[in-house]
Design a protein around this motif. Structure first.
Motif, PDB file in Angstrom:
ATOM      1  N   CYS A  79     -24.528  68.976  20.258  1.00  0.00           N
ATOM      2  CA  CYS A  79     -23.703  68.450  21.343  1.00  0.00           C
ATOM      3  C   CYS A  79     -22.255  68.261  20.914  1.00  0.00           C
ATOM      4  N   LEU A  80     -21.974  68.232  19.599  1.00  0.00           N
ATOM      5  CA  LEU A  80     -20.602  68.075  19.114  1.00  0.00           C
ATOM      6  C   LEU A  80     -19.937  69.439  18.984  1.00  0.00           C
ATOM      7  N   VAL A  81     -18.812  69.595  19.661  1.00  0.00           N
ATOM      8  CA  VAL A  81     -18.021  70.818  19.549  1.00  0.00           C
ATOM      9  C   VAL A  81     -16.727  70.444  18.833  1.00  0.00           C
ATOM     10  N   PRO A  82     -16.607  70.802  17.537  1.00  0.00           N
ATOM     11  CA  PRO A  82     -15.425  70.384  16.789  1.00  0.00           C
ATOM     12  C   PRO A  82     -14.169  71.097  17.257  1.00  0.00           C
ATOM     13  N   GLY A  83     -13.092  70.322  17.373  1.00  0.00           N
ATOM     14  CA  GLY A  83     -11.796  70.888  17.718  1.00  0.00           C
ATOM     15  C   GLY A  83     -11.046  71.279  16.452  1.00  0.00           C
ATOM     16  N   LYS A  84      -9.796  71.650  16.630  1.00  0.00           N
ATOM     17  CA  LYS A  84      -8.968  72.044  15.507  1.00  0.00           C
ATOM     18  C   LYS A  84      -8.549  70.813  14.704  1.00  0.00           C
ATOM     19  N   ILE A  85      -8.445  70.967  13.396  1.00  0.00           N
ATOM     20  CA  ILE A  85      -7.932  69.890  12.551  1.00  0.00           C
ATOM     21  C   ILE A  85      -6.414  69.927  12.656  1.00  0.00           C
ATOM     22  N   GLU A  86      -5.835  68.791  13.100  1.00  0.00           N
ATOM     23  CA  GLU A  86      -4.403  68.724  13.348  1.00  0.00           C
ATOM     24  C   GLU A  86      -3.735  67.767  12.377  1.00  0.00           C
ATOM     25  N   PRO A  87      -2.520  68.094  11.938  1.00  0.00           N
ATOM     26  CA  PRO A  87      -1.779  67.123  11.127  1.00  0.00           C
ATOM     27  C   PRO A  87      -1.309  65.969  12.010  1.00  0.00           C
ATOM     28  N   ALA A  88      -1.328  64.757  11.449  1.00  0.00           N
ATOM     29  CA  ALA A  88      -0.906  63.576  12.200  1.00  0.00           C
ATOM     30  C   ALA A  88       0.224  62.888  11.433  1.00  0.00           C
TER      31      ALA A  88
END
Length: 163
Positions: A79-88
């Motif tokens: 059920c988890l659809v990982p998104g892009k890893i973004e710099p914060a």
């Protein structure tokens, strides 16, 4: 004429159990030695889980902890659809994980096509985010359930409302 039996094929996530899993991960982050003094966090939104950490390694560790807690609580990992890893900000990273609820139209069509290809005497129709399967014989319906459990449709399927 005998009354038709039916059941619904759905893909649901128990959000209360998901909340419990996220809270357990928060506690573990607070207690683990490798997360001491870091600003790692995890939050549950309406339809997503947001993870923030100092680097990608810690982000992956939090995601692994979440998957372990979900598995223990019987929540489907698909059920988890990982998104892009973004710099914060301040050199940290974040990731948003979408919680997939319901069966999409494309997956619904695949499910209906698989049921029709099985040549069982049942009817299948897509209703919003679920698929209703109806037939005269309960044995045929149980054969459809076994067929769908054996197939891979990209989502975790549950079978409810057997009548």
């Amino acid at each position: 004429m005998a009354k038709d039996s039916s059941f619904d094929v759905v893909s649901q996530v128990d959000m209360q159990e998901m909340d419990n899993a996220v809270n357990q991960v928060k506690k573990e982050i607070d207690q683990r030695y490798d997360f001491r003094g870091s600003n790692a966090s995890i939050e549950l939104g309406e339809k997503e889980v947001k993870i923030a950490a100092e680097d990608e390694y810690k982000l992956g560790a939090i995601l692994d902890m979440l998957r372990q807690k979900m598995a223990k609580r019987g929540i489907p990992l698909r059920c988890l659809v990982p998104g892009k890893i973004e710099p914060a900000a301040k050199g940290t990273v974040r990731q948003s994980l979408e919680i997939q609820q319901g069966i999409s139209k494309e997956n619904g069509k695949k499910i209906v096509a698989a049921i029709k290809a099985s040549k069982l005497k049942v009817t299948a129709q897509i209703q919003d985010d679920q698929v209703r399967v109806a037939g005269a014989k309960k044995d045929d319906l149980q054969a459809v359930i076994q067929l769908l459990k054996a197939g891979d449709f990209g989502v975790d399927l549950q079978f409810i409302n057997m009548r």
